[in-house]
Design a protein around this motif. Structure first.
Motif, PDB file in Angstrom:
ATOM      1  N   LYS A   2       0.834  -1.186   0.000  1.00  0.00           N
ATOM      2  CA  LYS A   2       0.000   0.000   0.000  1.00  0.00           C
ATOM      3  C   LYS A   2       0.870   1.238   0.000  1.00  0.00           C
ATOM      4  O   LYS A   2       1.955   1.248   0.567  1.00  0.00           O
ATOM      5  N   LEU A   3       0.375   2.246  -0.648  1.00  0.00           N
ATOM      6  CA  LEU A   3       1.039   3.535  -0.614  1.00  0.00           C
ATOM      7  C   LEU A   3       0.635   4.197   0.684  1.00  0.00           C
ATOM      8  O   LEU A   3      -0.543   4.435   0.913  1.00  0.00           O
ATOM      9  N   SER A   4       1.580   4.449   1.550  1.00  0.00           N
ATOM     10  CA  SER A   4       1.238   5.020   2.844  1.00  0.00           C
ATOM     11  C   SER A   4       0.678   6.419   2.662  1.00  0.00           C
ATOM     12  O   SER A   4       1.047   7.143   1.749  1.00  0.00           O
ATOM     13  N   THR A   5      -0.219   6.773   3.568  1.00  0.00           N
ATOM     14  CA  THR A   5      -0.884   8.065   3.477  1.00  0.00           C
ATOM     15  C   THR A   5       0.117   9.209   3.568  1.00  0.00           C
ATOM     16  O   THR A   5       0.028  10.168   2.806  1.00  0.00           O
ATOM     17  N   SER A   6       1.073   9.101   4.469  1.00  0.00           N
ATOM     18  CA  SER A   6       2.038  10.194   4.605  1.00  0.00           C
ATOM     19  C   SER A   6       2.909  10.328   3.349  1.00  0.00           C
ATOM     20  O   SER A   6       3.213  11.444   2.918  1.00  0.00           O
ATOM     21  N   ARG A   7       3.284   9.207   2.759  1.00  0.00           N
ATOM     22  CA  ARG A   7       4.104   9.258   1.545  1.00  0.00           C
ATOM     23  C   ARG A   7       3.305   9.824   0.375  1.00  0.00           C
ATOM     24  O   ARG A   7       3.803  10.643  -0.395  1.00  0.00           O
ATOM     25  N   TYR A   8       2.049   9.389   0.234  1.00  0.00           N
ATOM     26  CA  TYR A   8       1.224   9.914  -0.842  1.00  0.00           C
ATOM     27  C   TYR A   8       0.962  11.399  -0.639  1.00  0.00           C
ATOM     28  O   TYR A   8       0.999  12.182  -1.585  1.00  0.00           O
ATOM     29  N   THR A   9       0.710  11.803   0.609  1.00  0.00           N
ATOM     30  CA  THR A   9       0.473  13.210   0.902  1.00  0.00           C
ATOM     31  C   THR A   9       1.685  14.047   0.520  1.00  0.00           C
ATOM     32  O   THR A   9       1.545  15.122  -0.057  1.00  0.00           O
ATOM     33  N   PHE A  10       2.885  13.541   0.811  1.00  0.00           N
ATOM     34  CA  PHE A  10       4.101  14.256   0.424  1.00  0.00           C
ATOM     35  C   PHE A  10       4.187  14.379  -1.089  1.00  0.00           C
ATOM     36  O   PHE A  10       4.498  15.457  -1.615  1.00  0.00           O
ATOM     37  N   CYS A  11       3.919  13.305  -1.807  1.00  0.00           N
ATOM     38  CA  CYS A  11       3.985  13.338  -3.278  1.00  0.00           C
ATOM     39  C   CYS A  11       2.972  14.320  -3.848  1.00  0.00           C
ATOM     40  O   CYS A  11       3.297  15.109  -4.742  1.00  0.00           O
ATOM     41  N   LEU A  12       1.753  14.285  -3.340  1.00  0.00           N
ATOM     42  CA  LEU A  12       0.721  15.198  -3.822  1.00  0.00           C
ATOM     43  C   LEU A  12       1.073  16.638  -3.485  1.00  0.00           C
ATOM     44  O   LEU A  12       0.947  17.532  -4.327  1.00  0.00           O
ATOM     45  N   PHE A  13       1.555  16.867  -2.268  1.00  0.00           N
ATOM     46  CA  PHE A  13       1.971  18.208  -1.860  1.00  0.00           C
ATOM     47  C   PHE A  13       3.085  18.719  -2.767  1.00  0.00           C
ATOM     48  O   PHE A  13       3.059  19.861  -3.219  1.00  0.00           O
ATOM     49  N   PHE A  14       4.062  17.862  -3.053  1.00  0.00           N
ATOM     50  CA  PHE A  14       5.180  18.286  -3.894  1.00  0.00           C
ATOM     51  C   PHE A  14       4.717  18.562  -5.323  1.00  0.00           C
ATOM     52  O   PHE A  14       5.191  19.510  -5.961  1.00  0.00           O
ATOM     53  N   GLN A  15       3.791  17.757  -5.838  1.00  0.00           N
ATOM     54  CA  GLN A  15       3.270  17.998  -7.191  1.00  0.00           C
ATOM     55  C   GLN A  15       2.567  19.352  -7.264  1.00  0.00           C
ATOM     56  O   GLN A  15       2.759  20.107  -8.212  1.00  0.00           O
ATOM     57  N   ILE A  16       1.758  19.650  -6.274  1.00  0.00           N
ATOM     58  CA  ILE A  16       1.043  20.931  -6.267  1.00  0.00           C
ATOM     59  C   ILE A  16       2.019  22.083  -6.088  1.00  0.00           C
ATOM     60  O   ILE A  16       1.897  23.118  -6.750  1.00  0.00           O
ATOM     61  N   LEU A  17       3.010  21.905  -5.219  1.00  0.00           N
ATOM     62  CA  LEU A  17       4.043  22.932  -5.050  1.00  0.00           C
ATOM     63  C   LEU A  17       4.795  23.176  -6.353  1.00  0.00           C
ATOM     64  O   LEU A  17       5.069  24.323  -6.720  1.00  0.00           O
ATOM     65  N   ALA A  18       5.112  22.111  -7.070  1.00  0.00           N
ATOM     66  CA  ALA A  18       5.822  22.247  -8.342  1.00  0.00           C
ATOM     67  C   ALA A  18       4.965  22.976  -9.372  1.00  0.00           C
ATOM     68  O   ALA A  18       5.482  23.801 -10.139  1.00  0.00           O
ATOM     69  N   MET A  19       3.672  22.694  -9.399  1.00  0.00           N
ATOM     70  CA  MET A  19       2.790  23.386 -10.342  1.00  0.00           C
ATOM     71  C   MET A  19       2.668  24.867 -10.000  1.00  0.00           C
ATOM     72  O   MET A  19       2.702  25.722 -10.895  1.00  0.00           O
ATOM     73  N   ILE A  20       2.546  25.179  -8.715  1.00  0.00           N
ATOM     74  CA  ILE A  20       2.456  26.581  -8.303  1.00  0.00           C
ATOM     75  C   ILE A  20       3.761  27.315  -8.609  1.00  0.00           C
ATOM     76  O   ILE A  20       3.747  28.450  -9.100  1.00  0.00           O
ATOM     77  N   LEU A  49      10.357  21.461 -12.922  1.00  0.00           N
ATOM     78  CA  LEU A  49       9.720  20.556 -13.881  1.00  0.00           C
ATOM     79  C   LEU A  49      10.325  19.155 -13.781  1.00  0.00           C
ATOM     80  O   LEU A  49       9.598  18.155 -13.743  1.00  0.00           O
ATOM     81  N   ILE A  50      11.634  19.088 -13.736  1.00  0.00           N
ATOM     82  CA  ILE A  50      12.311  17.790 -13.644  1.00  0.00           C
ATOM     83  C   ILE A  50      11.974  17.101 -12.324  1.00  0.00           C
ATOM     84  O   ILE A  50      11.688  15.901 -12.294  1.00  0.00           O
ATOM     85  N   LEU A  51      11.972  17.849 -11.228  1.00  0.00           N
ATOM     86  CA  LEU A  51      11.635  17.267  -9.929  1.00  0.00           C
ATOM     87  C   LEU A  51      10.184  16.795  -9.887  1.00  0.00           C
ATOM     88  O   LEU A  51       9.871  15.756  -9.296  1.00  0.00           O
ATOM     89  N   SER A  52       9.292  17.537 -10.511  1.00  0.00           N
ATOM     90  CA  SER A  52       7.881  17.147 -10.553  1.00  0.00           C
ATOM     91  C   SER A  52       7.696  15.838 -11.311  1.00  0.00           C
ATOM     92  O   SER A  52       6.988  14.926 -10.858  1.00  0.00           O
ATOM     93  N   ILE A  53       8.333  15.730 -12.460  1.00  0.00           N
ATOM     94  CA  ILE A  53       8.214  14.503 -13.255  1.00  0.00           C
ATOM     95  C   ILE A  53       8.885  13.336 -12.545  1.00  0.00           C
ATOM     96  O   ILE A  53       8.367  12.212 -12.544  1.00  0.00           O
ATOM     97  N   THR A  54      10.011  13.592 -11.902  1.00  0.00           N
ATOM     98  CA  THR A  54      10.697  12.536 -11.150  1.00  0.00           C
ATOM     99  C   THR A  54       9.828  12.031 -10.000  1.00  0.00           C
ATOM    100  O   THR A  54       9.745  10.825  -9.762  1.00  0.00           O
ATOM    101  N   THR A  55       9.178  12.935  -9.299  1.00  0.00           N
ATOM    102  CA  THR A  55       8.284  12.536  -8.203  1.00  0.00           C
ATOM    103  C   THR A  55       7.133  11.682  -8.720  1.00  0.00           C
ATOM    104  O   THR A  55       6.783  10.659  -8.116  1.00  0.00           O
ATOM    105  N   MET A  56       6.562  12.087  -9.847  1.00  0.00           N
ATOM    106  CA  MET A  56       5.457  11.311 -10.411  1.00  0.00           C
ATOM    107  C   MET A  56       5.940   9.921 -10.838  1.00  0.00           C
ATOM    108  O   MET A  56       5.272   8.916 -10.598  1.00  0.00           O
TER     109      MET A  56
END
Length: 159
Positions: A2-20, A49-56
């Protein structure tokens, strides 16, 4: 797996931060008066951009589908996001290169038609990049990517 909630939250937070931050750098690229300021803004924008794609990609690689070798299902589910992200990165790099080359040669140069075209393409792709990137980040949280064997079997049957 399972994808842990804290890990997924970090990934989602980082994706949104990268978009902003990408949106911020898109806006700020209109204001620098010096070529050095423009270069710094473009470096940071491309870095995010590179960090966002790497995170995804790291998030996708942690799915059960990828680890079981069922990459085809992931490719089908995230093909549009991958294509838009790749097109946006190419548009950004092309725009940044053309803009810097123009500013490096002549500080007060007037924009060429090619630069205006690249600027327009990059700005038109940016909302699509934001949409598909956010959508992919939210979709990868689906628990079926981590544990639901029946769902995976149905996906493989619909080839």
């Amino acid at each position: 797996m399972k994808l842990s909630t804290s890990r997924y939250t970090f990934c989602l937070f980082f994706q949104i931060l990268a978009m902003i931050s990408d949106l911020f750098f898109n806006c700020m690229s209109l204001f620098p008066r010096t070529r050095d300021g423009l270069l710094v803004i473009f470096i940071f924008q491309d870095l995010f951009l590179i960090l966002s794609i790497t995170t995804m990609l790291m998030t996708l690689f942690s799915t059960y589908l990828f680890q079981a070798g069922l990459v085809e299902v992931l490719v089908r589910k995230f093909r549009a996001a991958g294509g838009v992200c790749a097109a946006y990165v190419v548009a950004c790099v092309a725009l940044h290169t053309a803009w810097l080359l123009e500013k490096w040669n002549e500080h007060d140069s007037i924009s060429t038609p090619m630069l205006i075209f690249l600027f327009t393409v990059q700005r038109l792709l940016s909302p699509w990049y934001y949409f598909f990137s956010k959508r992919a980040a939210l979709r990868v949280a689906d628990p079926r990517f981590y544990e639901d064997i029946d769902w995976i079997n149905r996906q493989l049957e619909t080839r």
